[in-house]
Scaffold this active site. Structure first.
Site, PDB file in Angstrom:
ATOM      1  N   ASP A  64       0.855  -1.197   0.000  1.00  0.00           N
ATOM      2  CA  ASP A  64       0.000   0.000   0.000  1.00  0.00           C
ATOM      3  C   ASP A  64       0.886   1.241   0.000  1.00  0.00           C
ATOM      4  O   ASP A  64       1.099   1.879   1.012  1.00  0.00           O
ATOM      5  CB  ASP A  64      -0.894  -0.033   1.251  1.00  0.00           C
ATOM      6  CG  ASP A  64      -1.848   1.150   1.328  1.00  0.00           C
ATOM      7  OD1 ASP A  64      -1.880   1.956   0.379  1.00  0.00           O
ATOM      8  OD2 ASP A  64      -2.560   1.256   2.340  1.00  0.00           O
ATOM      9  N   LYS A  66       0.354   3.750  -2.162  1.00  0.00           N
ATOM     10  CA  LYS A  66      -0.452   4.843  -2.719  1.00  0.00           C
ATOM     11  C   LYS A  66       0.392   5.670  -3.675  1.00  0.00           C
ATOM     12  O   LYS A  66       0.511   6.887  -3.556  1.00  0.00           O
ATOM     13  CB  LYS A  66      -1.039   5.719  -1.616  1.00  0.00           C
ATOM     14  CG  LYS A  66      -2.052   4.961  -0.767  1.00  0.00           C
ATOM     15  CD  LYS A  66      -2.843   5.862   0.141  1.00  0.00           C
ATOM     16  CE  LYS A  66      -3.739   5.053   1.041  1.00  0.00           C
ATOM     17  NZ  LYS A  66      -2.990   4.260   2.059  1.00  0.00           N
ATOM     18  N   ASP A  69       2.920   9.415  -8.559  1.00  0.00           N
ATOM     19  CA  ASP A  69       3.999  10.189  -9.176  1.00  0.00           C
ATOM     20  C   ASP A  69       3.895  10.128 -10.704  1.00  0.00           C
ATOM     21  O   ASP A  69       2.950   9.551 -11.251  1.00  0.00           O
ATOM     22  CB  ASP A  69       5.354   9.652  -8.671  1.00  0.00           C
ATOM     23  CG  ASP A  69       6.348  10.780  -8.449  1.00  0.00           C
ATOM     24  OD1 ASP A  69       6.501  11.614  -9.371  1.00  0.00           O
ATOM     25  OD2 ASP A  69       6.976  10.832  -7.378  1.00  0.00           O
TER      26      ASP A  69
HETATM   27  P1  XMP Z   1      -6.727   0.777  10.494  1.00  0.00           P
HETATM   28  O1  XMP Z   1      -5.752   0.728  11.613  1.00  0.00           O
HETATM   29  O2  XMP Z   1      -7.498   2.068  10.428  1.00  0.00           O
HETATM   30  O3  XMP Z   1      -5.794   0.706   9.184  1.00  0.00           O
HETATM   31  O4  XMP Z   1      -7.629  -0.428  10.432  1.00  0.00           O
HETATM   32  C1  XMP Z   1      -6.270   0.903   7.873  1.00  0.00           C
HETATM   33  C2  XMP Z   1      -5.166   0.700   6.884  1.00  0.00           C
HETATM   34  O5  XMP Z   1      -5.647   0.974   5.597  1.00  0.00           O
HETATM   35  C3  XMP Z   1      -5.017   2.160   5.098  1.00  0.00           C
HETATM   36  N1  XMP Z   1      -6.107   3.004   4.651  1.00  0.00           N
HETATM   37  C4  XMP Z   1      -6.360   3.316   3.410  1.00  0.00           C
HETATM   38  N2  XMP Z   1      -5.729   2.990   2.300  1.00  0.00           N
HETATM   39  N3  XMP Z   1      -7.337   4.213   1.093  1.00  0.00           N
HETATM   40  C5  XMP Z   1      -6.226   3.446   1.137  1.00  0.00           C
HETATM   41  O6  XMP Z   1      -5.651   3.165   0.069  1.00  0.00           O
HETATM   42  C6  XMP Z   1      -8.020   4.552   2.185  1.00  0.00           C
HETATM   43  O7  XMP Z   1      -9.046   5.199   2.140  1.00  0.00           O
HETATM   44  C7  XMP Z   1      -7.494   4.095   3.393  1.00  0.00           C
HETATM   45  N4  XMP Z   1      -7.922   4.227   4.641  1.00  0.00           N
HETATM   46  C8  XMP Z   1      -7.046   3.547   5.399  1.00  0.00           C
HETATM   47  C9  XMP Z   1      -4.280   2.812   6.223  1.00  0.00           C
HETATM   48  O8  XMP Z   1      -3.135   3.480   5.755  1.00  0.00           O
HETATM   49  C10 XMP Z   1      -3.957   1.605   7.062  1.00  0.00           C
HETATM   50  O9  XMP Z   1      -2.833   0.923   6.544  1.00  0.00           O
END
Ligand code: XMP
EC number: 4.1.1.23
Length: 215
Positions: A64, A66, A69
């Protein structure tokens, strides 16, 4: 517990330490479809953690990052990450189709079409329709949608080409509920703190896994 084809839980392993990461991954692996690594773990333990997690769990690894670039930089980063053993990379779509395409040319890609935090309403949500169009055009493995807003997951499902998976972070610590978001059309839930920061990560993963059954 049944076969891995029934598993819809992805562990977001957002710890820094290599040993802790490996320990949590190993003790929860029975209940997971995949392990997601993000910058905290890569910064804390190095890119090799991807290879090690794959060896220890035998599960797919989602990086992940994201990525957001220019195509050349996305390509430079993604090639090293796929080389380390990542099975999927998460990339932002708002940078444009050429940047996403650069990642897709190297391996399976997941595009962010909406995010789970409150600030996502400011810039990302107004662009979601266009990001869904981008996903429908490029046909990635999947898209990221917010478990914190099941009604948005239903909306995204209704606009997305069948076959493109929906992966949803935001269950647990951010307030989303597994049953609600799976019923809304998500294929997988992504859970971090509710598992890795709990007193008994294996038990927490088992309970979440049980919640996903029969939805
Ligand atoms: P938690 O601790 O909140 O972690 O259960 C969530 C994980 O997912 C990632 N995250 C996202 N990744 N779009 C993403 O691509 C999102 O909207 C999003 N929301 C949370 C966050 O960085 C963590 O690893």
């Amino acid at each position: 517990m049944s076969g891995s084809e029934d598993r819809r839980l992805i562990l977001a392993l957002d710890v820094y330490e290599r040993e802790r990461a490996l320990e949590i991954a190993e003790c929860t692996a029975d209940y997971l479809w995949a392990v997601k690594v993000n910058w905290p773990l890569i910064i804390g333990s190095g890119l090799e953690i991807i290879t090690e997690l794959k060896q220890v769990t035998g599960l797919p690894i989602i990086a992940d990052l994201k990525l957001a670039d220019i195509p050349n930089t996305n390509r430079l980063i993604a090639s090293k990450v796929f080389e380390a053993g990542a099975d999927y990379i998460i990339a932002h779509g708002f940078v444009g189709s050429d940047s996403v395409d650069a990642v897709m040319g190297l391996g399976k890609t997941i595009i962010v079409v909406e995010m789970s935090h409150p600030g996502a309403k400011e810039f990302i949500q107004p662009a979601t329709d266009k990001l869904i169009e981008l996903a429908n055009e490029l046909e990635p493995f999947g898209v990221i949608a917010p478990a914190t807003r099941p009604e948005r997951v239903s909306y995204i499902r209704s606009k997305l080409k069948p076959g493109i998976k929906i992966l949803t972070p935001g269950v647990g610590a951010q307030g989303g509920r597994a049953g609600d978001v799976l019923k809304a059309g998500a294929d997988y839930i992504i859970v971090g703190r509710s598992i890795y920061a709990s007193e008994n990560p294996r038990k927490s993963a088992r309970m979440l896994y049980a919640e996903t059954l029969g939805v």
